[in-house]
Scaffold this active site. Sequence first.
Site, PDB file in Angstrom:
ATOM      1  CD  GLU A   1      -1.865  -2.448   1.902  1.00  0.00           C
ATOM      2  OE1 GLU A   1      -0.108  -1.956   2.374  1.00  0.00           O
ATOM      3  OE2 GLU A   1      -2.944  -3.360   1.714  1.00  0.00           O
TER       4      GLU A   1
ATOM      5  CG  PHE B   1      -9.594  -9.698  11.914  1.00  0.00           C
ATOM      6  CD1 PHE B   1      -8.079 -10.038  12.487  1.00  0.00           C
ATOM      7  CD2 PHE B   1      -9.887  -9.766  10.402  1.00  0.00           C
ATOM      8  CE1 PHE B   1      -7.834 -10.684  11.462  1.00  0.00           C
ATOM      9  CE2 PHE B   1      -8.978 -10.233   8.866  1.00  0.00           C
ATOM     10  CZ  PHE B   1      -8.059  -9.932   9.689  1.00  0.00           C
ATOM     11  CD  GLN B   2      -7.074  -7.204   7.857  1.00  0.00           C
ATOM     12  OE1 GLN B   2      -8.054  -7.036   6.999  1.00  0.00           O
ATOM     13  NE2 GLN B   2      -6.081  -8.179   7.502  1.00  0.00           N
TER      14      GLN B   2
ATOM     15  CE  LYS C   1     -17.295  -5.779   4.741  1.00  0.00           C
ATOM     16  NZ  LYS C   1     -16.698  -7.567   4.501  1.00  0.00           N
TER      17      LYS C   1
ATOM     18  CG  MET D   1      22.615  11.806   1.856  1.00  0.00           C
ATOM     19  SD  MET D   1      24.104  12.401   0.538  1.00  0.00           S
ATOM     20  CE  MET D   1      23.130  13.736  -0.326  1.00  0.00           C
TER      21      MET D   1
HETATM   22  C1  LIG Z   1      12.382   5.552   4.391  1.00  0.00           C
HETATM   23  C2  LIG Z   1      14.267   6.059   5.013  1.00  0.00           C
HETATM   24  N1  LIG Z   1      14.842   5.447   5.505  1.00  0.00           N
HETATM   25  C3  LIG Z   1      16.373   6.191   5.887  1.00  0.00           C
HETATM   26  C4  LIG Z   1      16.744   7.628   5.138  1.00  0.00           C
HETATM   27  C5  LIG Z   1      17.812   7.762   5.639  1.00  0.00           C
HETATM   28  N2  LIG Z   1      19.040   7.977   4.579  1.00  0.00           N
HETATM   29  C6  LIG Z   1      18.798   9.090   2.886  1.00  0.00           C
HETATM   30  S1  LIG Z   1      19.857   8.494   2.011  1.00  0.00           S
HETATM   31  C7  LIG Z   1      20.166   7.853   2.499  1.00  0.00           C
HETATM   32  C8  LIG Z   1      20.743   6.430   1.472  1.00  0.00           C
HETATM   33  C9  LIG Z   1      21.178   6.127   0.322  1.00  0.00           C
HETATM   34  O1  LIG Z   1      20.578   5.327  -0.553  1.00  0.00           O
HETATM   35  P1  LIG Z   1      20.667   4.565  -1.365  1.00  0.00           P
HETATM   36  O2  LIG Z   1      18.905   4.260  -1.820  1.00  0.00           O
HETATM   37  O3  LIG Z   1      21.760   3.037  -2.328  1.00  0.00           O
HETATM   38  O4  LIG Z   1      21.160   5.841  -2.725  1.00  0.00           O
HETATM   39  P2  LIG Z   1      22.418   6.459  -2.844  1.00  0.00           P
HETATM   40  O5  LIG Z   1      22.812   7.664  -2.009  1.00  0.00           O
HETATM   41  O6  LIG Z   1      23.303   5.781  -2.614  1.00  0.00           O
HETATM   42  O7  LIG Z   1      22.374   7.538  -4.226  1.00  0.00           O
HETATM   43  C10 LIG Z   1      19.640   6.904   3.760  1.00  0.00           C
HETATM   44  C11 LIG Z   1      19.612   5.669   4.027  1.00  0.00           C
HETATM   45  C12 LIG Z   1      15.960   7.946   4.725  1.00  0.00           C
HETATM   46  N3  LIG Z   1      15.750   9.019   3.692  1.00  0.00           N
HETATM   47  N4  LIG Z   1      13.965   7.384   4.286  1.00  0.00           N
END
Ligand SMILES: Cc1ncc(C[n+]2csc(CCOP(=O)(O)OP(=O)(O)O)c2C)c(N)n1
Length: 568
Positions: free
Chosen positions: A49, A111-112, A161, A472
Amino acid sequence: MPITGADILCEALVREGVTDLFGYPGGAILPVYDAMLKFPLRHILVRHEQGATHMADGYARATGRVGVAIATSGPGATNMVTGIATAMMDSSPIVCITGQVGSRLIGSDAFQETDIIGITLPITKHNFLVTRPEDVAPVVREAFQLARSGRPGPVLIDITKDAQQLSCEPRWEQIVHVRHQRTLPAPDPQQCSRALDLIASARRPVVLAGQGILLGDAVREFRAFVDASGIPVGVTLLGIGALPASHPQNLGMMGMHGEAWVNTAIQESDLLIAMGMRFDDRVTGNLKTYAPHARKIHIDIDPAEIGKNVPVDVGIAGDLAEVLRGWMPMLVPPRAPEWIARIDELKGESAVRDIQQLPDDGHLYAAHVIHDLWRLTNGGAVVATDVGQHQMWEAQYYHHERPRTLITSGGLGTMGFGLPAAIGAKVARPDAEVWAIVGDGGFQMTMAELATIVQEGIDIKIAIINNGYLGMVRQWQEFFYGGRYAATPLVSPDFTRIAGAYGLAARTITSRAQVADAVGEARRTPGTALLDFRVEQEDSVYPMVPAGADLHAMIRRPSPLAETGADV
Ligand SMILES: Cc1ncc(C[n+]2csc(CCOP(=O)(O)OP(=O)(O)O)c2C)c(N)n1
């Protein structure tokens, strides 16, 4: 003739102009799914979802139309939360419909059963609990109106529902009147004339262009103002596309990973004219030292944004297109030839960023990939990104000429957004070439939606910028945590084999020489194709303003490009 609440819901959606909706069925929403078969509604069956909400969001951002997502109660509803918060932070108009247990069971831990109204209260523009079929049609009307009006945002309709199963006679003619429809006050003429005085007397002005220009359908008026005033423009991440990248006054992106000359220009400016942006912390850096010499004019449709983060000299709450139309006959452009020369000088200092100077030394850099993608698609693709380094490189190196062609999660920064958002954009704009540019981390969060692509016959192209890290976060660890890579090296499956398992075309690219051929092949391939770009693993995004630092305190590339051949 009495009809069921489920039928009323479907008819109400059709009357709102809905043609597509993204969802996943379950017990508490089954009457609506059953009714849906009788209506001209295309239902896209997602795999989670969260994907449905991001698809609705991508659909909305690509077009400005309201996107619709639908799910069952309990876990179906809670799975939507991330997507709703994403839409809320970026003012994206979506309507989410959730089934709820029967009205007599509410509060019994049935439920749910989950209190999705309570859960989404802070992350929706508004939400409704519908317990009677009589309320379905007016609530749908109101929800769509609320989602798209003023500052857009997500609205949730939770429908029990029994409200779906019971019948009543809908009174379509009585629901044109909408309770909450508010008309915006006309822009304050005094504030407008003060703003025009400040503009006329400015010597170092900068326009800060935000997403409000796109959301407010003010692109034409904005362009007219920019052309007539001659004022240079910096854009926010979500404002990209508000002015063609090739426009001579478009300086590029501001903020944490913005162009150095934009950030420096902001710090040196004597007047900031902020339009449809909200002075997010990623844009301002340290507020105490932000644009210290500048008067500030702020125009936003949401009065709550004015003065929220940055005190302003002139605040105008209103519709941007209307404000700008009112300004034009009285506009006296500032005299700023020295300022333009100064900005050109700043640009010259940073010319090292010019992609033409990148050495092709056998390594594959993410910037190469994005640059080549931009060139090979003639800058004409709709690009949905995920979150991370690749997102910033996309913003830096894919030069968007048209509005609504960059779809990215700015405010919440939601990993997993890119792939489903691209699917939503493609459903909304079947004519467009749509690319999902994602990281190897974010892609794995929602890659189950590859099955949605196959089942629904969606034709998008997927570029994974695969650096083997949560890039990042790795960059932050490199810069600020002594290079200790805690939990950022990332094992991934062979993405081409994942794609193959779904029957999709895929290819791995390891050198720059292969990029053009692979992109060309993917573009020629009917249906979705996936490209796994194995890029330099420890590359960083420059420049970088550390979180909370002064906007001018940018970390620049550590050594000359010619020596390292590394960062871009
Ligand atoms: C749902 C979620 N969890 C954690 C983060 C923290 N976060 C920001 S950038 C990043 C790394 C992203 O890695 P990747 O998808 O491999 O992209 P890259 O930075 O290597 O281009 C993380 C863990 C986030 N933004 N969103």
